[in-house]
Design an enzyme around this catalytic site. Structure first.
Site, PDB file in Angstrom:
ATOM      1  N   ASP A  78       0.733  -1.131   0.083  1.00  0.00           N
ATOM      2  CA  ASP A  78      -0.011  -0.059  -0.158  1.00  0.00           C
ATOM      3  C   ASP A  78       0.922   1.412   0.041  1.00  0.00           C
ATOM      4  O   ASP A  78       2.107   1.310   0.322  1.00  0.00           O
ATOM      5  CB  ASP A  78      -0.996  -0.019   1.205  1.00  0.00           C
ATOM      6  CG  ASP A  78      -0.263  -0.158   2.513  1.00  0.00           C
ATOM      7  OD1 ASP A  78       0.773  -0.917   2.394  1.00  0.00           O
ATOM      8  OD2 ASP A  78      -0.500   0.666   3.644  1.00  0.00           O
ATOM      9  N   GLU A 140      -0.031  -1.357   5.830  1.00  0.00           N
ATOM     10  CA  GLU A 140       1.004  -1.007   6.734  1.00  0.00           C
ATOM     11  C   GLU A 140       0.827   0.296   7.110  1.00  0.00           C
ATOM     12  O   GLU A 140       1.114   0.788   8.053  1.00  0.00           O
ATOM     13  CB  GLU A 140       2.172  -1.270   5.954  1.00  0.00           C
ATOM     14  CG  GLU A 140       3.486  -0.973   7.001  1.00  0.00           C
ATOM     15  CD  GLU A 140       4.402   0.525   6.887  1.00  0.00           C
ATOM     16  OE1 GLU A 140       4.914   0.767   8.006  1.00  0.00           O
ATOM     17  OE2 GLU A 140       3.768   1.059   6.170  1.00  0.00           O
TER      18      GLU A 140
END
Length: 382
Positions: A78, A140
């Protein structure tokens, strides 16, 4: 279908939007990134396991070879949100500018996966004595739900794990934890002309903040690690909201704060110390005090300096292992039995910034370093 070139893989990862954010309007699925990686690694002979963590959010665990031990090369799939108006280039298009590859996720850290594939391709004709695992996690940049799900599952991974977060190719063996907490105080509003008519949440919060400042002072005297540029734990009062009018006793007040513990400080013990201070203040001010984390805490991380992985990475990189202030998924991989290190080609100073980039001069050194790590952990007998 032939595997895309290294640069085309890098560009495809940048072009696949995968923002994770606590604000639903920004939050996106990471499935496109996971499908790209799964397709490429599957074509190379990896066994690919895609795990749904939450709706629209996925982890990928790709393995080559089998058996105990081996190496995990890990990263998150991400990115943070972005403001396109502040970029000089299209954030979702890989652009070469002055010897840099510019694009969202180039440094932090989708580009790392293309570098892993470039490193492993020429090694696949050799027998792998121990497995290579490639791990891509979700979220994350927000909740770390992908790494936490792995840790909760408790499935052993490999002997060693390297997370390719931006460290300028310098090994990092410890970082602080991250705790973001909220305190809500519910008092009793009333007319300001008579204090007996209410219980001020704002005055109670003043004493709560004093108690937190005293705790901070105690912790900063008790804990010190000179390897960090800020060697003590920190506690930052980030925002406060309360009350509505000068002539009303404040009935409600909220405080949000950020606490960065050092390795060796346990988040639950810190919360217990805070709760111990809050209870008598609630009774004293006759208010209700609620205390809870905004997000699950990221534990502090430390890999001992004498670990095999640390010594090997220092030797290969030419740099001593040091500490950073930012948090990573390292402690979660460590919980699964891996010696763990943070080591990647990007620069943290340009992460989360418009114009995020990766220096092209770091590409080949990263590939070479990854090949040396794979050689040590996967091509040699355990």
């Amino acid at each position: 279908m032939p595997l895309p070139s290294f640069k085309d893989q890098f560009a495809a990862l940048i072009a696949a939007p995968s923002v994770s954010c606590t604000q639903p309007s920004w939050d996106q699925s990471n499935l496109t990134v996971i499908e790209l990686l799964s397709s490429w690694l599957g074509d190379l002979g990896f066994s690919c396991e895609v795990q749904q963590v939450t709706p629209g959010k996925y982890n990928l665990l790709a393995s080559y070879g089998s058996g105990p031990g081996g190496l995990v090369l890990a990263g998150h799939s991400d990115t943070v949100p972005f403001d396109a108006a502040l970029w000089q280039t299209d954030p979702l298009k890989l652009t070469e500018v002055d010897g840099r590859w510019v694009g969202l996720g180039s440094c932090d850290m989708k580009g790392f996966f293309a570098l892993i594939i470039e490193a492993v391709k020429p090694l696949l004709d050799q027998p792998f004595k121990q497995p290579l695992l490639i791990l891509a996690t979700c979220d994350e940049e927000s909740s770390m739900s992908g790494a936490r799900a792995l840790a909760d599952a408790g499935r052993p991974l490999g002997r060693a794990a390297v997370i390719g977060e931006p460290t300028g190719l310098k090994p990092i063996r410890l970082h602080k934890g991250v705790m973001m907490e909220r305190i809500d105080i519910l008092g009793q509003s009333g007319h300001s002309s008579n204090p007996a008519l209410g219980h001020s949440a704002l005055e109670a919060m003043q004493d709560v903040m004093l108690a937190l400042r005293n705790l901070r002072g105690q912790w900063q005297q008790q804990y010190n690690n000179p390897q960090f540029s800020v060697p003590q734990p920190t506690l930052n009062f980030g925002c406060i909201h309360g009350g509505d009018n000068p002539n009303r006793i404040c009935g409600q007040c909220s405080l949000e704060f950020d606490l960065r513990p050092l390795p060796g400080m346990q988040p639950e013990q810190l919360r217990a110390a805070i709760r111990q201070k809050l209870q008598p203040l609630a009774e004293q001010h006759q208010v209700k005090i609620d205390f809870a984390p905004l997000f699950p805490s990221v534990p502090p991380f430390e890999q001992p300096a004498d670990a095999e992985l640390v010594r090997l990475a220092e030797q290969l990189s030419g740099h001593s292992a040091t500490a950073v202030a930012f948090g990573t998924e390292a402690s979660y991989l460590q919980q699964l039995g891996c010696e763990t290190l943070v080591l990647g080609p990007g620069d943290i100073d340009c992460a989360h910034q418009p114009g995020e980039y990766l220096e092209m001069s770091r590409l080949q050194p990263t590939v070479r370093l990854l090949q040396q790590l794979i050689g040590h952990y996967c091509l040699q007998p355990a």
